[in-house]
Design a protein around this motif. Sequence first.
Motif, PDB file in Angstrom:
ATOM      1  N   PRO A 113      -4.171 -44.672 -64.514  1.00  0.00           N
ATOM      2  CA  PRO A 113      -2.890 -44.362 -63.867  1.00  0.00           C
ATOM      3  C   PRO A 113      -2.148 -43.202 -64.524  1.00  0.00           C
ATOM      4  O   PRO A 113      -1.431 -42.461 -63.845  1.00  0.00           O
ATOM      5  N   LEU A 114      -2.316 -43.033 -65.850  1.00  0.00           N
ATOM      6  CA  LEU A 114      -1.640 -41.929 -66.523  1.00  0.00           C
ATOM      7  C   LEU A 114      -2.190 -40.570 -66.105  1.00  0.00           C
ATOM      8  O   LEU A 114      -1.608 -39.529 -66.433  1.00  0.00           O
ATOM      9  N   THR A 155      -6.649 -44.669 -73.643  1.00  0.00           N
ATOM     10  CA  THR A 155      -6.965 -43.471 -74.422  1.00  0.00           C
ATOM     11  C   THR A 155      -5.832 -42.453 -74.451  1.00  0.00           C
ATOM     12  O   THR A 155      -5.811 -41.580 -75.316  1.00  0.00           O
ATOM     13  N   ARG A 156      -4.896 -42.568 -73.506  1.00  0.00           N
ATOM     14  CA  ARG A 156      -3.778 -41.609 -73.465  1.00  0.00           C
ATOM     15  C   ARG A 156      -2.445 -42.285 -73.766  1.00  0.00           C
ATOM     16  O   ARG A 156      -1.386 -41.651 -73.667  1.00  0.00           O
ATOM     17  N   VAL A 157      -2.493 -43.531 -74.145  1.00  0.00           N
ATOM     18  CA  VAL A 157      -1.258 -44.277 -74.373  1.00  0.00           C
ATOM     19  C   VAL A 157      -0.505 -43.765 -75.598  1.00  0.00           C
ATOM     20  O   VAL A 157       0.728 -43.620 -75.571  1.00  0.00           O
ATOM     21  N   VAL A 204       1.539 -54.016 -71.267  1.00  0.00           N
ATOM     22  CA  VAL A 204       0.535 -52.959 -71.158  1.00  0.00           C
ATOM     23  C   VAL A 204      -0.820 -53.572 -71.477  1.00  0.00           C
ATOM     24  O   VAL A 204      -1.033 -54.080 -72.585  1.00  0.00           O
ATOM     25  N   GLY A 205      -1.721 -53.553 -70.504  1.00  0.00           N
ATOM     26  CA  GLY A 205      -3.067 -54.076 -70.692  1.00  0.00           C
ATOM     27  C   GLY A 205      -4.034 -52.931 -70.926  1.00  0.00           C
ATOM     28  O   GLY A 205      -4.112 -51.998 -70.113  1.00  0.00           O
ATOM     29  N   ILE A 206      -4.757 -52.985 -72.041  1.00  0.00           N
ATOM     30  CA  ILE A 206      -5.685 -51.914 -72.418  1.00  0.00           C
ATOM     31  C   ILE A 206      -7.105 -52.457 -72.413  1.00  0.00           C
ATOM     32  O   ILE A 206      -7.384 -53.502 -73.008  1.00  0.00           O
ATOM     33  N   GLY A 257      -3.762 -46.441 -79.014  1.00  0.00           N
ATOM     34  CA  GLY A 257      -2.803 -46.836 -77.986  1.00  0.00           C
ATOM     35  C   GLY A 257      -2.261 -48.229 -78.227  1.00  0.00           C
ATOM     36  O   GLY A 257      -1.056 -48.485 -78.048  1.00  0.00           O
ATOM     37  N   VAL A 258      -3.128 -49.152 -78.623  1.00  0.00           N
ATOM     38  CA  VAL A 258      -2.689 -50.512 -78.961  1.00  0.00           C
ATOM     39  C   VAL A 258      -1.655 -50.461 -80.082  1.00  0.00           C
ATOM     40  O   VAL A 258      -0.584 -51.085 -80.002  1.00  0.00           O
ATOM     41  N   ARG A 259      -1.991 -49.725 -81.126  1.00  0.00           N
ATOM     42  CA  ARG A 259      -1.101 -49.664 -82.290  1.00  0.00           C
ATOM     43  C   ARG A 259       0.222 -48.981 -81.957  1.00  0.00           C
ATOM     44  O   ARG A 259       1.282 -49.379 -82.464  1.00  0.00           O
ATOM     45  N   ALA A 260       0.170 -47.981 -81.091  1.00  0.00           N
ATOM     46  CA  ALA A 260       1.405 -47.303 -80.693  1.00  0.00           C
ATOM     47  C   ALA A 260       2.317 -48.247 -79.915  1.00  0.00           C
ATOM     48  O   ALA A 260       3.538 -48.252 -80.115  1.00  0.00           O
TER      49      ALA A 260
END
Length: 402
Positions: A83-84, A111-113, A128-130, A155-158
């Motif tokens: 979606p990004l 990957t772009r989060v 947010v589901g990754i 992205g998870v850590r962010a």
Amino acid sequence: MFRLTQYMQELVNPTPVRRRSGPVKPVVIWNLTRRCNLKCRHCYTTSADVHFPGELSHEQAMGVLDDLSAFRIPALILSGGEPLSRFDFFELAERARALDFRHLSLSTNGTRVAEHADRIADLGFDYVGISLDGIGKVNDWFRGIDGAFDDALAGVRACKAKGVKVGLRFTITEDNAHTLSDMLDLCEAEGVDKFYLSHLVYAGRGDKNRGEDTAHARTRAAMDMLIERAWGAVESSRPLEVVTGNNDADAVWFLRWAEERFDAENVAHVRDHLEAWGGNSSGLGVANIDSQGKVHPDTYWSDYTVGSVKQTPFSELWTGDDPMLATLRQRPRPLKGRCGACAFKTVCGGNTRIRALQVTGDPWAEDPACYLSNEEIGVEEAGRLTVTPFRGKSHDPAHRFF
């Protein structure tokens, strides 16, 4: 979606059963675009990093948001592709937040989060589901790009650093089932809020790769591990929530686990909750809008279209007289084979109909991914129902599974 942790909580902290009344408004999964920077082997939308003609314009997409808000859907999940990658993603997300949907989620490859974490946090996504399909190189092989694992983990850590609720989605196949334990360890180590185990669905590239679907014995072993870890989190009051998707037989597997370990009253209470949920919700409690504006009973029913939001608002399509939607909403559904004779069809709802359709050409045939034996679902070869209870070692709620 089968909320394993939620139903485990019902065993130790029972709550009143809430049954559906009146028309059900669906959770809408909206594939904003097919464009994606990865090349996942099991992609149900067959996405690629190219422009796809015919996707909704900005004005059309804004109109869809207005209609969904007025229809008062319970939740909106913005998905893809990635979606990004959509040109106006943040404008659409800002409009969705302004319309005050009860629950707004982002489903992303992650990957772009990290590069957009500030804007994602400022928008106030509820979740947010990754997607990750293994650790390190296993994930990168599944997703077709080196470094995808590291980028998604960033992205998870962010998200965690910004206070955004984040979950991992893991699609289990024969080639990555061995990483399930490590994935759960990763959730614990990173403070991930939710772990979603998705069973393979025969759609898009997932249909071409159906030979990679885990054998029934491997699926059972994976569910045993998942139940062990989920129950451990419940017992120790750790916050990890565990859910599964795309194989509603998981609810039956869990119920039989409960029969072995809890008294009959507790088990009956949980079964009442499971029957109120009703299992598979395609065409009833879940809906899909694809990137072209076509409406489907769920994200995997791409070959069946209810209509297009380019011509008719979603709210009108969903409340119209579409024959497939009407049949999917029947309880019981007109199931055949093992599913039709199953003693637990009020629990699982007949499982995932699209798999039956892809394999047999009949959406009401038995689901080939049901991993319980005839005996376990109360079906004899001759078709007579014989529900055989587990011979449990203990009915003490404190008795651990493993």
